[in-house]
Design a protein around this motif. Structure first.
Motif, PDB file in Angstrom:
ATOM      1  N   VAL A  68       0.846  -1.203   0.000  1.00 18.17           N
ATOM      2  CA  VAL A  68       0.000   0.000   0.000  1.00 18.17           C
ATOM      3  C   VAL A  68       0.878   1.248   0.000  1.00 18.17           C
ATOM      4  CG1 VAL A  68      -1.629   1.344   1.403  1.00 18.17           C
ATOM      5  CG2 VAL A  68      -2.012  -1.094   1.042  1.00 18.17           C
TER       6      VAL A  68
ATOM      7  N   SER B 127       2.437   1.678  -3.452  1.00 16.16           N
ATOM      8  CA  SER B 127       1.406   2.093  -4.404  1.00 16.16           C
ATOM      9  C   SER B 127       1.018   3.560  -4.204  1.00 16.16           C
ATOM     10  CB  SER B 127       0.168   1.209  -4.263  1.00 16.16           C
ATOM     11  OG  SER B 127       0.470  -0.103  -4.594  1.00 16.16           O
TER      12      SER B 127
ATOM     13  N   TYR C 118       1.472   6.489  -6.979  1.00 19.27           N
ATOM     14  CA  TYR C 118       0.295   7.213  -7.444  1.00 19.27           C
ATOM     15  C   TYR C 118       0.397   8.710  -7.147  1.00 19.27           C
ATOM     16  CZ  TYR C 118      -4.489   7.602  -9.016  1.00 19.27           C
ATOM     17  OH  TYR C 118      -5.614   7.928  -9.718  1.00 19.27           O
TER      18      TYR C 118
ATOM     19  N   LEU D  78      -4.700   3.463 -11.132  1.00 12.28           N
ATOM     20  CA  LEU D  78      -5.320   2.878  -9.950  1.00 12.28           C
ATOM     21  C   LEU D  78      -5.378   1.352 -10.066  1.00 12.28           C
ATOM     22  CD1 LEU D  78      -6.728   3.350  -7.247  1.00 12.28           C
ATOM     23  CD2 LEU D  78      -8.877   3.517  -8.498  1.00 12.28           C
ATOM     24  N   PHE D  79      -5.652   0.843 -11.269  1.00 13.48           N
ATOM     25  CA  PHE D  79      -5.708  -0.605 -11.462  1.00 13.48           C
ATOM     26  C   PHE D  79      -4.344  -1.255 -11.234  1.00 13.48           C
ATOM     27  CE2 PHE D  79      -9.364   0.663 -14.159  1.00 13.48           C
ATOM     28  CZ  PHE D  79     -10.339   0.038 -13.397  1.00 13.48           C
TER      29      PHE D  79
ATOM     30  N   CYS E  94      -2.003  -0.118  -9.179  1.00 12.62           N
ATOM     31  CA  CYS E  94      -1.751  -0.075  -7.729  1.00 12.62           C
ATOM     32  C   CYS E  94      -2.548  -1.158  -7.001  1.00 12.62           C
ATOM     33  CB  CYS E  94      -2.098   1.303  -7.179  1.00 12.62           C
ATOM     34  SG  CYS E  94      -1.005   2.601  -7.762  1.00 12.62           S
ATOM     35  N   LEU E  95      -3.815  -1.321  -7.373  1.00 15.56           N
ATOM     36  CA  LEU E  95      -4.621  -2.363  -6.732  1.00 15.56           C
ATOM     37  C   LEU E  95      -4.105  -3.759  -7.087  1.00 15.56           C
ATOM     38  CD1 LEU E  95      -8.195  -0.880  -7.136  1.00 15.56           C
ATOM     39  CD2 LEU E  95      -6.887  -1.113  -5.035  1.00 15.56           C
TER      40      LEU E  95
ATOM     41  N   ILE F 140      -1.060  -4.407  -4.897  1.00 15.73           N
ATOM     42  CA  ILE F 140      -1.414  -4.703  -3.503  1.00 15.73           C
ATOM     43  C   ILE F 140      -1.936  -6.132  -3.376  1.00 15.73           C
ATOM     44  CG2 ILE F 140      -2.999  -4.117  -1.631  1.00 15.73           C
ATOM     45  CD1 ILE F 140      -2.812  -1.187  -2.649  1.00 15.73           C
ATOM     46  N   PHE F 141      -2.916  -6.474  -4.202  1.00 13.01           N
ATOM     47  CA  PHE F 141      -3.498  -7.811  -4.117  1.00 13.01           C
ATOM     48  C   PHE F 141      -2.503  -8.892  -4.532  1.00 13.01           C
ATOM     49  CE2 PHE F 141      -7.467  -5.455  -3.996  1.00 13.01           C
ATOM     50  CZ  PHE F 141      -8.202  -6.196  -3.089  1.00 13.01           C
TER      51      PHE F 141
ATOM     52  N   SER G  57      -5.876  -9.835  -8.211  1.00 12.32           N
ATOM     53  CA  SER G  57      -4.719  -9.162  -8.810  1.00 12.32           C
ATOM     54  C   SER G  57      -4.698  -9.342 -10.315  1.00 12.32           C
ATOM     55  CB  SER G  57      -3.436  -9.711  -8.192  1.00 12.32           C
ATOM     56  OG  SER G  57      -2.319  -9.223  -8.861  1.00 12.32           O
TER      57      SER G  57
ATOM     58  N   PHE H 239      -7.255  -7.056 -11.928  1.00  9.71           N
ATOM     59  CA  PHE H 239      -6.800  -5.663 -11.955  1.00  9.71           C
ATOM     60  C   PHE H 239      -5.698  -5.451 -12.988  1.00  9.71           C
ATOM     61  CE2 PHE H 239      -8.447  -5.339  -7.472  1.00  9.71           C
ATOM     62  CZ  PHE H 239      -9.487  -4.489  -7.800  1.00  9.71           C
TER      63      PHE H 239
ATOM     64  N   TYR I 156      -5.718  -3.201 -16.293  1.00 12.41           N
ATOM     65  CA  TYR I 156      -4.661  -2.224 -16.489  1.00 12.41           C
ATOM     66  C   TYR I 156      -4.035  -2.363 -17.874  1.00 12.41           C
ATOM     67  CZ  TYR I 156       0.103  -0.416 -16.216  1.00 12.41           C
ATOM     68  OH  TYR I 156       1.287   0.213 -16.487  1.00 12.41           O
TER      69      TYR I 156
END
Length: 146
Positions: A13, A16, A20, A35-36, A38-39, A42-43, A78, A81, A85
């Motif tokens: 996090v 990311s 961002y 954003l995709f 970064c998510l 994270i996942f 993930s 996302f 992306y």
């Protein structure tokens, strides 16, 4: 929840957010950060941490299964996302995610350390049931009393 999982999630996090924020500030070399992405990062890192916990940590079988299912969920999220992306079509994202998930399931099946079955004492040589032990104790008490 394990400390390593929390550290991994907080770290991902943090990275990311930094990426961002730097993109929002106007760093031109970070135009690829969305954003995709970064998510997905994270996942993905959370899923990999759960996957490695499943494979390399010797815990009870129930905990390993829980970590396995959690890691499959995180890795699937993930993949969705990251495919968004990358701009893949929906059906390609589903096929890509399914292929990776099948690979992860094979990792769980073949590379995970096997759980040794804990046999009870009744399978050991010379095991005596409760009644047999009580009969022996009564015989010993009778010998002592005589």
């Amino acid at each position: 929840m394990r400390k390593s999982f929390l550290v991994t999630v907080v770290f991902s996090v943090f990275i990311s957010l930094i990426l961002y924020i730097l993109k929002l500030v106007g760093v031109e070399s970070l135009e690829w950060v969305t954003l995709f992405f970064c998510l997905g990062l994270i996942f993905g890192l959370a899923g990999l941490e759960c996957l490695f916990t499943t494979i390399f940590n010797y815990q009870t079988l129930v905990l390993r299964k829980v970590y396995a299912f959690i890691s499959v969920g995180f890795i699937a999220a993930s993949l969705v996302f990251f495919s968004t992306y990358l701009g893949l079509e929906t059906y390609l994202a589903i096929i890509f995610s399914a292929a990776i998930l099948v690979g992860v399931i094979f990792i769980f099946i073949f590379l995970r350390p096997k759980e040794k079955w804990d046999e009870g004492d009744n399978h050991k040589k010379g095991y005596k049931t409760y009644r047999e032990r009580m009969e022996e104790e009564e015989k010993q008490q009778k010998k002592k009393n005589k």
